[in-house]
Write a protein that holds these residues in place. Structure first.
Motif, PDB file in Angstrom:
ATOM      1  N   ARG A   1      48.721  44.116  78.388  1.00 55.59           N
ATOM      2  CA  ARG A   1      47.853  43.670  77.293  1.00 55.59           C
ATOM      3  C   ARG A   1      46.416  44.148  77.451  1.00 55.59           C
ATOM      4  NH1 ARG A   1      49.735  40.146  73.719  1.00 55.59           N
ATOM      5  NH2 ARG A   1      47.688  39.312  73.213  1.00 55.59           N
ATOM      6  N   ALA A   2      45.904  44.125  78.677  1.00 53.64           N
ATOM      7  CA  ALA A   2      44.519  44.545  78.899  1.00 53.64           C
ATOM      8  C   ALA A   2      44.344  46.030  78.566  1.00 53.64           C
ATOM      9  CB  ALA A   2      44.092  44.263  80.329  1.00 53.64           C
ATOM     10  N   ALA A   3      45.294  46.860  79.004  1.00 55.03           N
ATOM     11  CA  ALA A   3      45.214  48.295  78.713  1.00 55.03           C
ATOM     12  C   ALA A   3      45.291  48.536  77.213  1.00 55.03           C
ATOM     13  CB  ALA A   3      46.336  49.041  79.433  1.00 55.03           C
ATOM     14  N   LEU A   4      46.149  47.818  76.534  1.00 57.58           N
ATOM     15  CA  LEU A   4      46.280  47.985  75.085  1.00 57.58           C
ATOM     16  C   LEU A   4      45.054  47.461  74.350  1.00 57.58           C
ATOM     17  CD1 LEU A   4      50.045  47.267  75.000  1.00 57.58           C
ATOM     18  CD2 LEU A   4      48.988  49.288  73.967  1.00 57.58           C
ATOM     19  N   GLY A   5      44.434  46.425  74.872  1.00 60.55           N
ATOM     20  CA  GLY A   5      43.192  45.931  74.284  1.00 60.55           C
ATOM     21  C   GLY A   5      42.079  46.958  74.413  1.00 60.55           C
ATOM     22  N   ARG A   6      41.972  47.556  75.606  1.00 60.78           N
ATOM     23  CA  ARG A   6      40.964  48.617  75.794  1.00 60.78           C
ATOM     24  C   ARG A   6      41.250  49.793  74.874  1.00 60.78           C
ATOM     25  NH1 ARG A   6      41.666  46.863  81.044  1.00 60.78           N
ATOM     26  NH2 ARG A   6      43.163  48.519  81.490  1.00 60.78           N
ATOM     27  N   PHE A   7      42.512  50.151  74.748  1.00 64.15           N
ATOM     28  CA  PHE A   7      42.899  51.251  73.861  1.00 64.15           C
ATOM     29  C   PHE A   7      42.477  50.954  72.426  1.00 64.15           C
ATOM     30  CE2 PHE A   7      46.412  53.211  71.263  1.00 64.15           C
ATOM     31  CZ  PHE A   7      45.945  54.516  71.346  1.00 64.15           C
ATOM     32  N   ALA A   8      42.697  49.730  71.970  1.00 68.31           N
ATOM     33  CA  ALA A   8      42.295  49.350  70.603  1.00 68.31           C
ATOM     34  C   ALA A   8      40.799  49.532  70.421  1.00 68.31           C
ATOM     35  CB  ALA A   8      42.697  47.902  70.314  1.00 68.31           C
ATOM     36  N   ILE A   9      40.027  49.077  71.376  1.00 74.00           N
ATOM     37  CA  ILE A   9      38.568  49.179  71.273  1.00 74.00           C
ATOM     38  C   ILE A   9      38.121  50.639  71.312  1.00 74.00           C
ATOM     39  CG2 ILE A   9      36.401  48.635  72.450  1.00 74.00           C
ATOM     40  CD1 ILE A   9      37.776  45.918  73.206  1.00 74.00           C
ATOM     41  N   VAL A  10      38.737  51.420  72.183  1.00 77.71           N
ATOM     42  CA  VAL A  10      38.372  52.834  72.284  1.00 77.71           C
ATOM     43  C   VAL A  10      38.687  53.574  70.991  1.00 77.71           C
ATOM     44  CG1 VAL A  10      38.943  55.014  73.439  1.00 77.71           C
ATOM     45  CG2 VAL A  10      38.500  52.963  74.793  1.00 77.71           C
ATOM     46  N   ILE A  11      39.877  53.368  70.438  1.00 75.26           N
ATOM     47  CA  ILE A  11      40.184  54.123  69.214  1.00 75.26           C
ATOM     48  C   ILE A  11      39.400  53.588  68.015  1.00 75.26           C
ATOM     49  CG2 ILE A  11      42.410  54.974  70.022  1.00 75.26           C
ATOM     50  CD1 ILE A  11      43.773  53.031  68.120  1.00 75.26           C
ATOM     51  N   ALA A  12      39.054  52.303  68.041  1.00 73.27           N
ATOM     52  CA  ALA A  12      38.186  51.782  66.972  1.00 73.27           C
ATOM     53  C   ALA A  12      36.832  52.482  67.041  1.00 73.27           C
ATOM     54  CB  ALA A  12      38.016  50.271  67.103  1.00 73.27           C
ATOM     55  N   PHE A  13      36.283  52.583  68.244  1.00 75.89           N
ATOM     56  CA  PHE A  13      35.013  53.277  68.397  1.00 75.89           C
ATOM     57  C   PHE A  13      35.153  54.741  68.015  1.00 75.89           C
ATOM     58  CE2 PHE A  13      32.525  56.203  70.967  1.00 75.89           C
ATOM     59  CZ  PHE A  13      31.270  55.933  70.450  1.00 75.89           C
ATOM     60  N   GLU A  14      36.203  55.387  68.489  1.00 76.10           N
ATOM     61  CA  GLU A  14      36.410  56.805  68.189  1.00 76.10           C
ATOM     62  C   GLU A  14      36.536  57.025  66.678  1.00 76.10           C
ATOM     63  OE1 GLU A  14      39.193  60.493  69.739  1.00 76.10           O
ATOM     64  OE2 GLU A  14      39.648  58.475  70.420  1.00 76.10           O
ATOM     65  N   TYR A  15      37.232  56.117  66.014  1.00 77.24           N
ATOM     66  CA  TYR A  15      37.368  56.214  64.558  1.00 77.24           C
ATOM     67  C   TYR A  15      35.999  56.117  63.892  1.00 77.24           C
ATOM     68  CZ  TYR A  15      38.437  55.205  59.757  1.00 77.24           C
ATOM     69  OH  TYR A  15      38.458  55.249  58.389  1.00 77.24           O
ATOM     70  N   ILE A  16      35.210  55.137  64.285  1.00 74.67           N
ATOM     71  CA  ILE A  16      33.878  54.964  63.703  1.00 74.67           C
ATOM     72  C   ILE A  16      33.027  56.202  63.960  1.00 74.67           C
ATOM     73  CG2 ILE A  16      31.711  53.679  63.920  1.00 74.67           C
ATOM     74  CD1 ILE A  16      33.510  51.195  64.494  1.00 74.67           C
ATOM     75  N   LYS A  17      33.052  56.674  65.177  1.00 73.25           N
ATOM     76  CA  LYS A  17      32.246  57.835  65.564  1.00 73.25           C
ATOM     77  C   LYS A  17      32.643  59.077  64.767  1.00 73.25           C
ATOM     78  CE  LYS A  17      31.199  60.494  69.710  1.00 73.25           C
ATOM     79  NZ  LYS A  17      31.528  60.607  71.135  1.00 73.25           N
ATOM     80  N   THR A  18      33.944  59.318  64.623  1.00 73.49           N
ATOM     81  CA  THR A  18      34.385  60.524  63.918  1.00 73.49           C
ATOM     82  C   THR A  18      34.212  60.418  62.419  1.00 73.49           C
ATOM     83  OG1 THR A  18      36.682  59.789  63.928  1.00 73.49           O
ATOM     84  CG2 THR A  18      35.984  61.252  65.718  1.00 73.49           C
TER      85      THR A  18
END
Length: 141
Positions: A118-135
């Motif tokens: 769950r922790a890894a998937l939570g970090r993944f969610a946050i990372v791709i959310a940020f990446e989406y916003i950035k791109t």
């Protein structure tokens, strides 16, 4: 849907340097291109990643800025229940997308790199959310 509040978007952007991109968003998106079902699953995953990131930002903001209200009976539990529900939905969408990619004969190696706890998937969610916003601010996605 793809929307975060301005405050949460700023908080997410500020914390982005703490996270390593394990599975680049563009890699996942490119595997979905040309297939309506995969594209919809990808977009749903992004929606839940953004919702999860926002729920984490709101939880943190409330814990820091209004601790008395946050610790009121039932309030914290309600916030945690909402965050858990969104997190579960995100995990479900990650799994559905990766299984569907494999069934369609497309690459889904990113799923193994993300991990299953769950922790890894939570970090993944946050990372791709940020990446989406950035791109999207740069007009790339």
């Amino acid at each position: 849907m793809h929307a975060l509040s301005i405050e949460d978007k700023n908080r997410l952007t500020q914390t982005s340097s703490r996270f390593k991109i394990i599975a680049p968003l563009e890699e996942i998106k490119s595997e979905c291109e040309g297939n309506e079902i995969l594209t919809e699953l990808f977009e749903n995953m992004i929606d839940f990643a953004l919702r999860y990131a926002e729920s984490v930002c709101r939880w943190q903001r409330m814990a820091v800025e209004t601790p008395d209200e946050f610790d009121a009976i039932g309030t914290r539990q309600a916030i945690e229940d909402t965050r858990r529900t969104v997190h579960n939905a995100f995990i479900e969408h990650v799994n559905i997308l990766s299984r569907t990619l494999v069934r369609q004969g497309r690459k889904a190696e990113w799923r193994g790199r993300v991990g299953h706890d769950r922790a890894a998937l939570g970090r993944f969610a946050i990372v791709i959310a940020f990446e989406y916003i950035k791109t999207t601010e740069g007009g790339n996605v």
